[in-house]
Write a protein that holds these residues in place. Structure first.
Motif, PDB file in Angstrom:
ATOM      1  N   SER A   1      -3.913  -2.719  -2.322  1.00 54.50           N
ATOM      2  CA  SER A   1      -4.208  -3.881  -3.155  1.00 54.50           C
ATOM      3  C   SER A   1      -2.988  -4.781  -3.176  1.00 54.50           C
ATOM      4  O   SER A   1      -1.874  -4.348  -2.857  1.00 54.50           O
ATOM      5  CB  SER A   1      -4.582  -3.476  -4.585  1.00 54.50           C
ATOM      6  N   ASP A   2      -3.200  -6.024  -3.567  1.00 60.83           N
ATOM      7  CA  ASP A   2      -2.111  -6.994  -3.616  1.00 60.83           C
ATOM      8  C   ASP A   2      -1.619  -7.124  -5.051  1.00 60.83           C
ATOM      9  O   ASP A   2      -2.183  -7.882  -5.854  1.00 60.83           O
ATOM     10  CB  ASP A   2      -2.603  -8.345  -3.098  1.00 60.83           C
ATOM     11  N   PHE A   3      -0.567  -6.403  -5.373  1.00 67.01           N
ATOM     12  CA  PHE A   3      -0.059  -6.402  -6.742  1.00 67.01           C
ATOM     13  C   PHE A   3       0.783  -7.649  -7.052  1.00 67.01           C
ATOM     14  O   PHE A   3       1.233  -7.818  -8.178  1.00 67.01           O
ATOM     15  CB  PHE A   3       0.730  -5.125  -7.003  1.00 67.01           C
ATOM     16  N   ARG A   4       0.982  -8.512  -6.048  1.00 58.25           N
ATOM     17  CA  ARG A   4       1.632  -9.797  -6.341  1.00 58.25           C
ATOM     18  C   ARG A   4       0.674 -10.735  -7.067  1.00 58.25           C
ATOM     19  O   ARG A   4       1.101 -11.679  -7.729  1.00 58.25           O
ATOM     20  CB  ARG A   4       2.080 -10.470  -5.034  1.00 58.25           C
ATOM     21  N   ASP A   5      -0.612 -10.481  -6.897  1.00 61.14           N
ATOM     22  CA  ASP A   5      -1.634 -11.343  -7.481  1.00 61.14           C
ATOM     23  C   ASP A   5      -1.719 -11.081  -8.983  1.00 61.14           C
ATOM     24  O   ASP A   5      -2.026  -9.959  -9.409  1.00 61.14           O
ATOM     25  CB  ASP A   5      -2.978 -11.055  -6.800  1.00 61.14           C
ATOM     26  N   ILE A   6      -1.459 -12.102  -9.788  1.00 61.11           N
ATOM     27  CA  ILE A   6      -1.477 -11.928 -11.239  1.00 61.11           C
ATOM     28  C   ILE A   6      -2.849 -11.486 -11.726  1.00 61.11           C
ATOM     29  O   ILE A   6      -2.973 -10.810 -12.761  1.00 61.11           O
ATOM     30  CB  ILE A   6      -1.041 -13.240 -11.942  1.00 61.11           C
ATOM     31  N   TYR A   7      -3.897 -11.834 -10.989  1.00 62.22           N
ATOM     32  CA  TYR A   7      -5.239 -11.392 -11.359  1.00 62.22           C
ATOM     33  C   TYR A   7      -5.321  -9.868 -11.367  1.00 62.22           C
ATOM     34  O   TYR A   7      -6.015  -9.278 -12.191  1.00 62.22           O
ATOM     35  CB  TYR A   7      -6.255 -11.971 -10.359  1.00 62.22           C
ATOM     36  N   ILE A   8      -4.590  -9.234 -10.441  1.00 60.83           N
ATOM     37  CA  ILE A   8      -4.588  -7.773 -10.346  1.00 60.83           C
ATOM     38  C   ILE A   8      -3.565  -7.155 -11.296  1.00 60.83           C
ATOM     39  O   ILE A   8      -3.828  -6.158 -11.966  1.00 60.83           O
ATOM     40  CB  ILE A   8      -4.286  -7.330  -8.897  1.00 60.83           C
TER      41      ILE A   8
ATOM     42  N   MET B   1       1.327  -3.253 -21.534  1.00 60.46           N
ATOM     43  CA  MET B   1       2.670  -2.869 -21.946  1.00 60.46           C
ATOM     44  C   MET B   1       3.327  -3.908 -22.848  1.00 60.46           C
ATOM     45  O   MET B   1       4.531  -3.830 -23.119  1.00 60.46           O
ATOM     46  CB  MET B   1       3.524  -2.603 -20.709  1.00 60.46           C
ATOM     47  N   GLY B   2       2.536  -4.879 -23.329  1.00 57.39           N
ATOM     48  CA  GLY B   2       3.039  -5.803 -24.331  1.00 57.39           C
ATOM     49  C   GLY B   2       3.440  -7.170 -23.844  1.00 57.39           C
ATOM     50  O   GLY B   2       3.889  -7.998 -24.650  1.00 57.39           O
ATOM     51  N   GLY B   3       3.296  -7.449 -22.551  1.00 59.08           N
ATOM     52  CA  GLY B   3       3.672  -8.761 -22.024  1.00 59.08           C
ATOM     53  C   GLY B   3       2.517  -9.734 -22.075  1.00 59.08           C
ATOM     54  O   GLY B   3       2.014 -10.164 -21.038  1.00 59.08           O
TER      55      GLY B   3
ATOM     56  N   MET C   1       6.792  -4.629 -14.913  1.00 65.69           N
ATOM     57  CA  MET C   1       7.110  -4.888 -13.511  1.00 65.69           C
ATOM     58  C   MET C   1       7.676  -3.650 -12.831  1.00 65.69           C
ATOM     59  O   MET C   1       7.401  -3.380 -11.651  1.00 65.69           O
ATOM     60  CB  MET C   1       8.111  -6.048 -13.405  1.00 65.69           C
ATOM     61  N   GLU C   2       8.465  -2.871 -13.566  1.00 66.88           N
ATOM     62  CA  GLU C   2       8.985  -1.618 -13.009  1.00 66.88           C
ATOM     63  C   GLU C   2       7.848  -0.653 -12.673  1.00 66.88           C
ATOM     64  O   GLU C   2       7.873   0.029 -11.646  1.00 66.88           O
ATOM     65  CB  GLU C   2       9.960  -0.966 -13.996  1.00 66.88           C
ATOM     66  N   GLU C   3       6.829  -0.611 -13.524  1.00 66.63           N
ATOM     67  CA  GLU C   3       5.677   0.242 -13.251  1.00 66.63           C
ATOM     68  C   GLU C   3       4.892  -0.263 -12.036  1.00 66.63           C
ATOM     69  O   GLU C   3       4.436   0.522 -11.201  1.00 66.63           O
ATOM     70  CB  GLU C   3       4.763   0.302 -14.477  1.00 66.63           C
TER      71      GLU C   3
ATOM     72  N   LEU D   1       6.054  -1.892  -9.522  1.00 67.68           N
ATOM     73  CA  LEU D   1       6.816  -1.613  -8.306  1.00 67.68           C
ATOM     74  C   LEU D   1       6.579  -0.202  -7.782  1.00 67.68           C
ATOM     75  O   LEU D   1       6.723   0.055  -6.581  1.00 67.68           O
ATOM     76  CB  LEU D   1       8.309  -1.832  -8.559  1.00 67.68           C
ATOM     77  N   LYS D   2       6.181   0.715  -8.636  1.00 70.30           N
ATOM     78  CA  LYS D   2       5.915   2.085  -8.194  1.00 70.30           C
ATOM     79  C   LYS D   2       4.747   2.152  -7.215  1.00 70.30           C
ATOM     80  O   LYS D   2       4.661   3.084  -6.410  1.00 70.30           O
ATOM     81  CB  LYS D   2       5.646   2.990  -9.401  1.00 70.30           C
ATOM     82  N   PHE D   3       3.873   1.176  -7.291  1.00 69.15           N
ATOM     83  CA  PHE D   3       2.740   1.173  -6.367  1.00 69.15           C
ATOM     84  C   PHE D   3       3.181   0.903  -4.937  1.00 69.15           C
ATOM     85  O   PHE D   3       2.442   1.210  -3.996  1.00 69.15           O
ATOM     86  CB  PHE D   3       1.707   0.125  -6.807  1.00 69.15           C
ATOM     87  N   ARG D   4       4.369   0.339  -4.747  1.00 64.82           N
ATOM     88  CA  ARG D   4       4.861   0.098  -3.393  1.00 64.82           C
ATOM     89  C   ARG D   4       5.049   1.407  -2.636  1.00 64.82           C
ATOM     90  O   ARG D   4       4.975   1.433  -1.407  1.00 64.82           O
ATOM     91  CB  ARG D   4       6.179  -0.675  -3.427  1.00 64.82           C
ATOM     92  N   GLU D   5       5.287   2.494  -3.369  1.00 67.27           N
ATOM     93  CA  GLU D   5       5.497   3.798  -2.738  1.00 67.27           C
ATOM     94  C   GLU D   5       4.218   4.347  -2.113  1.00 67.27           C
ATOM     95  O   GLU D   5       4.267   5.224  -1.253  1.00 67.27           O
ATOM     96  CB  GLU D   5       6.022   4.800  -3.777  1.00 67.27           C
ATOM     97  N   VAL D   6       3.053   3.838  -2.549  1.00 67.82           N
ATOM     98  CA  VAL D   6       1.782   4.408  -2.083  1.00 67.82           C
ATOM     99  C   VAL D   6       0.844   3.330  -1.544  1.00 67.82           C
ATOM    100  O   VAL D   6      -0.356   3.536  -1.443  1.00 67.82           O
ATOM    101  CB  VAL D   6       1.087   5.186  -3.215  1.00 67.82           C
ATOM    102  N   SER D   7       1.417   2.170  -1.210  1.00 71.78           N
ATOM    103  CA  SER D   7       0.604   1.079  -0.727  1.00 71.78           C
ATOM    104  C   SER D   7       1.209   0.516   0.558  1.00 71.78           C
ATOM    105  O   SER D   7       2.141   1.090   1.130  1.00 71.78           O
ATOM    106  CB  SER D   7       0.478  -0.016  -1.795  1.00 71.78           C
ATOM    107  N   ILE D   8       0.713  -0.614   1.019  1.00 71.57           N
ATOM    108  CA  ILE D   8       1.193  -1.235   2.239  1.00 71.57           C
ATOM    109  C   ILE D   8       2.658  -1.637   2.077  1.00 71.57           C
ATOM    110  O   ILE D   8       3.064  -2.123   1.020  1.00 71.57           O
ATOM    111  CB  ILE D   8       0.313  -2.445   2.599  1.00 71.57           C
ATOM    112  N   GLU D   9       3.464  -1.397   3.115  1.00 74.38           N
ATOM    113  CA  GLU D   9       4.897  -1.650   3.014  1.00 74.38           C
ATOM    114  C   GLU D   9       5.209  -3.146   3.067  1.00 74.38           C
ATOM    115  O   GLU D   9       5.991  -3.651   2.273  1.00 74.38           O
ATOM    116  CB  GLU D   9       5.637  -0.914   4.137  1.00 74.38           C
ATOM    117  N   ASN D  10       4.593  -3.839   3.998  1.00 74.73           N
ATOM    118  CA  ASN D  10       4.814  -5.282   4.121  1.00 74.73           C
ATOM    119  C   ASN D  10       3.642  -6.008   3.475  1.00 74.73           C
ATOM    120  O   ASN D  10       2.598  -6.199   4.093  1.00 74.73           O
ATOM    121  CB  ASN D  10       4.960  -5.679   5.591  1.00 74.73           C
ATOM    122  N   ILE D  11       3.812  -6.400   2.242  1.00 76.99           N
ATOM    123  CA  ILE D  11       2.703  -6.978   1.491  1.00 76.99           C
ATOM    124  C   ILE D  11       2.255  -8.302   2.089  1.00 76.99           C
ATOM    125  O   ILE D  11       1.127  -8.756   1.851  1.00 76.99           O
ATOM    126  CB  ILE D  11       3.096  -7.151   0.005  1.00 76.99           C
ATOM    127  N   ASP D  12       3.114  -8.950   2.897  1.00 74.84           N
ATOM    128  CA  ASP D  12       2.713 -10.201   3.538  1.00 74.84           C
ATOM    129  C   ASP D  12       1.588  -9.987   4.546  1.00 74.84           C
ATOM    130  O   ASP D  12       0.937 -10.950   4.959  1.00 74.84           O
ATOM    131  CB  ASP D  12       3.906 -10.853   4.234  1.00 74.84           C
TER     132      ASP D  12
END
Length: 363
Positions: A205-212, A220-222, A246-248, A250-261
């Motif tokens: 998934s694309d976690f850069r997308d604010i929709y996601i 978490m209160g933001g 945001m720290e949480e 970022l943990k998805f990078r460990e189990v998702s696509i490496e180059n999000i582009d």
């Protein structure tokens, strides 16, 4: 702007009155000239114009098939009014732009399906009519978000809400039989499947997308626009809570696509259909494609984080009535029937889209 909108509304009313008085033209979509367009039964209940020829837009496939079913029921409800309904395949993403050109030209749909953000733009341009037949029913029975999305700044409801679309956790049930209950559990399960060297991804998934990502940030209160999401001045993205979220994420990078582009929706759906990803966060609108792929899957809510539920953005879809329709009463009544909970239960079976009414959302 308000004066501009008011002028457009008056101009639109004049055009409608002219069209209602006109004789039938070659197109067959001119209002009858016998005055029946303003007729009502003995109880004062609104009834459709005699000889109405409605044009309806929606996306081709099950969505348009559903509206054809509605048309049959609508015609049967008023057999003495000689109504007919025509259809054209126009997606909700394109309908607003198309109406902005076709509406004033007199060739636009009488009833069209839209996303709520497009409804706002059409309202501001004076291209859609307020809901004049069941606005109070919507206020009393539709979900809070559906009411808010359909209500414009003049306090009137301008749409007939028929579905709520949001994203959810989709999992391959052969790889993951049980839905994870927490974000930590989700990441742990995904880690067990993740192997980029074999083109396998725990979650795609694309976690850069604010929709996601917003669901996690809010949990978490933001808050964006405050806890009730109604205060434009209450931006809390620059906060410790958002930084922790945001720290949480970022943990998805460990189990998702490496180059999000390299991310795109087609790759996401393709990998999931080929059972090369265990999870994806995707919208409910993609499910029909998954069903066609034959991959075993299930949909569940996003797991909680730190005990807080995760709920992100959603899109309310509505039927709207063209201000330039020569058959405004028939169009309003058709939209009312198409968006009624009774009919929407049939639509749900045909499309999988969730109706925005409490009875559906609570089951």
């Amino acid at each position: 702007m308000k004066h501009h909108i008011r002028i457009l509304e008056i101009f639109t009313m004049i055009l409608v009155l002219i069209s209602l008085a006109a004789c039938g033209g070659d197109s067959g979509r001119s209002a009858a000239s016998d005055g029946s367009a303003s007729a009502a039964d003995s109880s004062g209940k609104v009834i459709p114009e005699d000889g109405a020829v409605l044009l309806v837009w929606d996306q081709d496939g099950p969505r348009l098939d559903y509206l054809k079913l509605v048309a049959d029921a609508f015609i049967d409800t008023y057999p003495e009014r000689n109504i007919s309904v025509e259809f054209a395949p126009v997606s909700g993403m394109a309908a607003g732009r198309k109406l902005s050109q076709d509406g004033p030209a007199g060739t636009g749909a009488d009833v069209l399906a839209l996303n709520h953000d497009d409804l706002i733009e059409l309202y501001q341009s004076g291209l859609v009519m307020p809901n004049l037949v069941n606005a109070e029913f919507i206020r009393e029975t539709a979900s809070r978000n559906a009411v808010r999305a359909s209500t414009m700044d003049d306090g009137q409801i301008y749409g007939f809400p028929f579905s709520i679309q949001t994203y959810a956790l989709v999992r391959n049930t052969r790889l993951v039989p049980q839905a994870p209950q927490t974000i930590a559990e989700l990441i742990e399960i995904a880690r067990g499947f993740h192997d980029p060297s074999r083109n396998r991804f725990g979650i795609y998934s694309d976690f850069r997308d604010i929709y996601i990502s917003y669901g996690l940030i809010k949990a978490m209160g933001g808050d964006l626009f405050g806890p009730d999401e109604d205060d434009p001045a209450a931006l809390r993205f620059n906060s410790a809570e958002t930084a922790a979220a945001m720290e949480e994420i970022l943990k998805f990078r460990e189990v998702s696509i490496e180059n999000i582009d390299e991310y795109n929706d087609d790759i996401m759906l393709g990998l999931f259909a080929e059972e090369q990803s265990a999870f994806m966060l995707n919208g409910t609108w993609s499910l029909s494609g998954l069903e066609e792929s034959g991959v075993p899957f299930a949909v569940s809510t996003i797991p909680s984080i730190n005990g807080a539920p995760v709920a992100g953005f959603s899109t309310i879809q509505v039927y709207a009535v063209n201000s330039y329709s020569p058959f405004p009463k028939a169009a309003q009544l058709f939209a009312e029937l198409a968006s009624s909970p009774e009919m929407l239960s049939r639509r749900f079976a045909m499309t999988g889209d969730i109706p925005p009414y409490s009875d559906f959302l609570e089951t």
